[in-house]
Scaffold this motif. Structure first.
Motif, PDB file in Angstrom:
ATOM      1  N   VAL A  98       0.613  -0.948   0.390  1.00  0.00           N
ATOM      2  CA  VAL A  98       0.189  -0.052  -0.503  1.00  0.00           C
ATOM      3  C   VAL A  98       0.890   1.354   0.146  1.00  0.00           C
ATOM      4  CG1 VAL A  98      -1.427   0.826   1.628  1.00  0.00           C
ATOM      5  CG2 VAL A  98      -2.169  -0.959   0.929  1.00  0.00           C
ATOM      6  N   LYS A  99       1.725   1.475   1.173  1.00  0.00           N
ATOM      7  CA  LYS A  99       2.521   2.548   0.665  1.00  0.00           C
ATOM      8  C   LYS A  99       3.262   2.712  -0.216  1.00  0.00           C
ATOM      9  CE  LYS A  99       6.540   4.272   4.199  1.00  0.00           C
ATOM     10  NZ  LYS A  99       7.523   4.574   5.101  1.00  0.00           N
ATOM     11  N   PRO A 100       4.020   2.244  -1.210  1.00  0.00           N
ATOM     12  CA  PRO A 100       4.598   2.236  -1.637  1.00  0.00           C
ATOM     13  C   PRO A 100       3.419   3.064  -3.534  1.00  0.00           C
ATOM     14  CG  PRO A 100       5.098  -0.294  -2.322  1.00  0.00           C
ATOM     15  CD  PRO A 100       4.440   0.167  -0.252  1.00  0.00           C
ATOM     16  N   ALA A 101       2.580   2.213  -3.144  1.00  0.00           N
ATOM     17  CA  ALA A 101       1.419   2.227  -4.253  1.00  0.00           C
ATOM     18  C   ALA A 101       1.364   4.070  -4.331  1.00  0.00           C
ATOM     19  CB  ALA A 101       0.487   1.329  -4.089  1.00  0.00           C
ATOM     20  N   ALA A 102       1.118   4.091  -2.721  1.00  0.00           N
ATOM     21  CA  ALA A 102       0.092   5.774  -2.661  1.00  0.00           C
ATOM     22  C   ALA A 102       1.417   6.877  -3.228  1.00  0.00           C
ATOM     23  CB  ALA A 102      -0.103   5.448  -0.939  1.00  0.00           C
ATOM     24  N   VAL A 110      -6.974  -2.067  -4.408  1.00  0.00           N
ATOM     25  CA  VAL A 110      -6.176  -3.066  -3.992  1.00  0.00           C
ATOM     26  C   VAL A 110      -6.813  -4.714  -3.925  1.00  0.00           C
ATOM     27  CG1 VAL A 110      -5.601  -3.921  -1.192  1.00  0.00           C
ATOM     28  CG2 VAL A 110      -5.409  -1.391  -2.477  1.00  0.00           C
ATOM     29  N   TRP A 111      -6.351  -5.181  -4.621  1.00  0.00           N
ATOM     30  CA  TRP A 111      -6.936  -6.833  -4.366  1.00  0.00           C
ATOM     31  C   TRP A 111      -6.646  -8.049  -3.882  1.00  0.00           C
ATOM     32  CZ3 TRP A 111      -7.693  -8.969 -10.629  1.00  0.00           C
ATOM     33  CH2 TRP A 111      -7.977  -8.290 -11.152  1.00  0.00           C
ATOM     34  N   ALA A 112      -7.177  -8.184  -3.503  1.00  0.00           N
ATOM     35  CA  ALA A 112      -7.508  -8.978  -2.199  1.00  0.00           C
ATOM     36  C   ALA A 112      -8.610 -10.265  -1.960  1.00  0.00           C
ATOM     37  CB  ALA A 112      -7.447  -8.277  -0.955  1.00  0.00           C
ATOM     38  N   THR A 113      -8.000 -11.369  -1.210  1.00  0.00           N
ATOM     39  CA  THR A 113      -8.907 -11.788  -0.923  1.00  0.00           C
ATOM     40  C   THR A 113      -9.896 -11.154  -0.255  1.00  0.00           C
ATOM     41  OG1 THR A 113      -8.599 -12.568   1.484  1.00  0.00           O
ATOM     42  CG2 THR A 113      -7.627 -13.669  -0.288  1.00  0.00           C
ATOM     43  N   PRO A 114     -11.488 -11.592   0.032  1.00  0.00           N
ATOM     44  CA  PRO A 114     -12.615 -11.696   0.532  1.00  0.00           C
ATOM     45  C   PRO A 114     -12.887 -11.439   1.908  1.00  0.00           C
ATOM     46  CG  PRO A 114     -13.257 -13.489  -0.708  1.00  0.00           C
ATOM     47  CD  PRO A 114     -12.008 -13.804  -1.363  1.00  0.00           C
ATOM     48  N   ALA A 115     -11.811 -12.234   3.124  1.00  0.00           N
ATOM     49  CA  ALA A 115     -11.518 -12.385   4.307  1.00  0.00           C
ATOM     50  C   ALA A 115     -11.438 -10.868   4.394  1.00  0.00           C
ATOM     51  CB  ALA A 115     -10.470 -13.903   4.940  1.00  0.00           C
ATOM     52  N   THR A 116      -9.850 -10.910   3.307  1.00  0.00           N
ATOM     53  CA  THR A 116      -8.907  -9.705   3.475  1.00  0.00           C
ATOM     54  C   THR A 116      -9.679  -7.785   3.673  1.00  0.00           C
ATOM     55  OG1 THR A 116      -6.692 -11.289   3.456  1.00  0.00           O
ATOM     56  CG2 THR A 116      -6.284  -8.331   3.459  1.00  0.00           C
ATOM     57  N   THR A 117     -10.377  -8.133   1.927  1.00  0.00           N
ATOM     58  CA  THR A 117     -10.796  -6.923   1.989  1.00  0.00           C
ATOM     59  C   THR A 117     -11.692  -6.059   3.120  1.00  0.00           C
ATOM     60  OG1 THR A 117     -11.214  -7.540  -0.100  1.00  0.00           O
ATOM     61  CG2 THR A 117     -12.373  -5.960  -0.018  1.00  0.00           C
ATOM     62  N   ARG A 123      -7.466  -1.749   6.462  1.00  0.00           N
ATOM     63  CA  ARG A 123      -8.479  -0.076   6.423  1.00  0.00           C
ATOM     64  C   ARG A 123      -6.784   0.373   7.303  1.00  0.00           C
ATOM     65  NH1 ARG A 123     -14.083  -0.201   5.950  1.00  0.00           N
ATOM     66  NH2 ARG A 123     -14.397  -1.365   3.629  1.00  0.00           N
ATOM     67  N   ARG A 124      -6.783  -0.168   8.247  1.00  0.00           N
ATOM     68  CA  ARG A 124      -5.528   0.309   8.814  1.00  0.00           C
ATOM     69  C   ARG A 124      -4.310   0.939   7.966  1.00  0.00           C
ATOM     70  NH1 ARG A 124      -6.780  -3.191  13.330  1.00  0.00           N
ATOM     71  NH2 ARG A 124      -4.444  -4.575  12.685  1.00  0.00           N
ATOM     72  N   LEU A 125      -3.947  -0.247   6.798  1.00  0.00           N
ATOM     73  CA  LEU A 125      -2.637   0.005   6.072  1.00  0.00           C
ATOM     74  C   LEU A 125      -2.514   1.397   5.474  1.00  0.00           C
ATOM     75  CD1 LEU A 125      -1.797  -3.442   4.810  1.00  0.00           C
ATOM     76  CD2 LEU A 125       0.285  -1.701   6.044  1.00  0.00           C
ATOM     77  N   ILE A 126      -4.106   1.453   5.113  1.00  0.00           N
ATOM     78  CA  ILE A 126      -4.977   2.531   4.182  1.00  0.00           C
ATOM     79  C   ILE A 126      -4.481   3.434   4.301  1.00  0.00           C
ATOM     80  CG2 ILE A 126      -6.652   3.878   2.514  1.00  0.00           C
ATOM     81  CD1 ILE A 126      -7.040  -0.109   1.746  1.00  0.00           C
ATOM     82  N   ALA A 127      -4.970   3.853   5.630  1.00  0.00           N
ATOM     83  CA  ALA A 127      -5.118   5.000   6.621  1.00  0.00           C
ATOM     84  C   ALA A 127      -3.517   5.560   6.933  1.00  0.00           C
ATOM     85  CB  ALA A 127      -5.907   4.187   8.319  1.00  0.00           C
ATOM     86  N   GLU A 128      -2.917   4.526   7.415  1.00  0.00           N
ATOM     87  CA  GLU A 128      -1.779   4.755   7.686  1.00  0.00           C
ATOM     88  C   GLU A 128      -0.476   5.311   6.589  1.00  0.00           C
ATOM     89  OE1 GLU A 128       1.955   2.977  10.584  1.00  0.00           O
ATOM     90  OE2 GLU A 128       0.630   2.001  10.284  1.00  0.00           O
ATOM     91  N   PHE A 129      -0.529   4.617   5.758  1.00  0.00           N
ATOM     92  CA  PHE A 129      -0.042   4.626   4.733  1.00  0.00           C
ATOM     93  C   PHE A 129      -0.498   5.249   3.225  1.00  0.00           C
ATOM     94  CE2 PHE A 129       2.202   1.342   7.237  1.00  0.00           C
ATOM     95  CZ  PHE A 129       3.113   1.765   8.027  1.00  0.00           C
ATOM     96  N   GLY A 130      -1.905   5.203   2.828  1.00  0.00           N
ATOM     97  CA  GLY A 130      -2.140   5.328   1.519  1.00  0.00           C
ATOM     98  C   GLY A 130      -2.527   7.329   1.726  1.00  0.00           C
ATOM     99  N   ARG A 131      -1.642   7.645   2.639  1.00  0.00           N
ATOM    100  CA  ARG A 131      -1.566   9.209   2.185  1.00  0.00           C
ATOM    101  C   ARG A 131      -3.029  10.223   1.578  1.00  0.00           C
ATOM    102  NH1 ARG A 131       4.846   9.995  -0.236  1.00  0.00           N
ATOM    103  NH2 ARG A 131       6.018   9.066   1.309  1.00  0.00           N
TER     104      ARG A 131
END
Length: 261
Positions: A98-102, A110-117, A123-131
């Protein structure tokens, strides 16, 4: 040197191939348990138990480092694996990129398994590193299982369904499951608009391979003699690479090494 990798199935091929390209002289131990797939819907304790069993089987082969080449296992089992193996064996987890993509701005999928999506972890990753990038979380129903068995039609259906949920014109796609890196080209083609340049794909394989080498105090040497061997463990028992592995470039690269047994 010897580096072990743990995953539920052949998703570990991407990181293993990255290590092989960086250090052709490194021995690899691939420890998985495809009979227990998928790990995503399991409880955290169950995931930890399966990952721990794979890690202990790999530890018996005296690796210098162990890569948890699975996003789900890294979320739920990384702390337990480090408590069990470190400091003797450094343990490297896998985190969606997430961080380098942002860093290039949005929009990003973000393509992920249904359990992870939609999970608190993602959500924490996106909030912290999503800029300031605009993120869309895309559940990929059945894609990991289809990749595991190399069922071409099922892969196409799963990729097509996820692409339909991906906004057109995304600049980047984060591959939030290690299995997806094996079909990155198909994913990119599916989300590329007509006449468009196509999105940049962000996987984790290269980063975890580099981190594993750093943790054992060595550097990449792609020109090293290709002397690295390959040990495959399925459910803790020595085996050969599963037949579907040969479908993918990464599997064919690894099959060029000496295989135990």
């Amino acid at each position: 040197m010897k580096i072990a990798l743990v995953d539920s199935g052949i998703g570990l091929l991407a990181a293993a191939a990255a290590v092989r390209r960086a250090r052709p002289d490194a021995d690899l131990v691939l420890s998985s348990d495809p009979g227990s797939m998928p790990w995503g819907p399991r409880s955290a304790d169950d995931i930890t138990a399966h990952a721990m069993a794979c890690a202990k089987a790999a530890r018996a082969h005296a690796p210098d480092a162990l890569i948890v080449a699975c996003n789900t296992a890294s979320v739920h089992a990384l702390s337990a694996l480090r408590a069990e193996l470190e400091p003797d064996v450094p343990v490297i987890g896998t985190v969606p990129a997430v961080k380098p993509a942002a860093q290039g701005g949005g929009p990003v999928a973000v393509w992920a398994t249904p359990a992870t999506t939609g999970s608190p972890y993602q959500r924490r990753l996106i909030a912290e590193f999503g800029r300031d990038a605009q993120f869309t979380e895309v559940p990929c129903h059945g894609l990991a299982d289809a990749v595991e068995t190399a069922q071409e039609h099922a892969i196409g259906v799963a990729v097509g369904a996820a692409a339909a949920l991906t906004p057109r014109g995304v600049r980047a796609v984060v591959l939030g499951c290690t299995h997806y890196e094996l079909v990155g080209g198909r994913i990119r083609a599916a989300v590329t608009g007509e006449g468009g340049p196509g999105p940049v794909l962000f996987g984790s394989a290269e980063a975890v391979a580099a981190q594993a080498l750093r943790r054992i105090g060595t550097a990449p040497d792609p020109g090293a003699a290709p002397t690295g061997g390959l040990t495959v463990l399925l459910g803790g028992r020595t085996a050969r690479l599963p037949e579907p592995a040969a479908t993918y470039t990464e599997g064919r690269l690894l099959a060029g090494a000496a295989v135990t047994p």
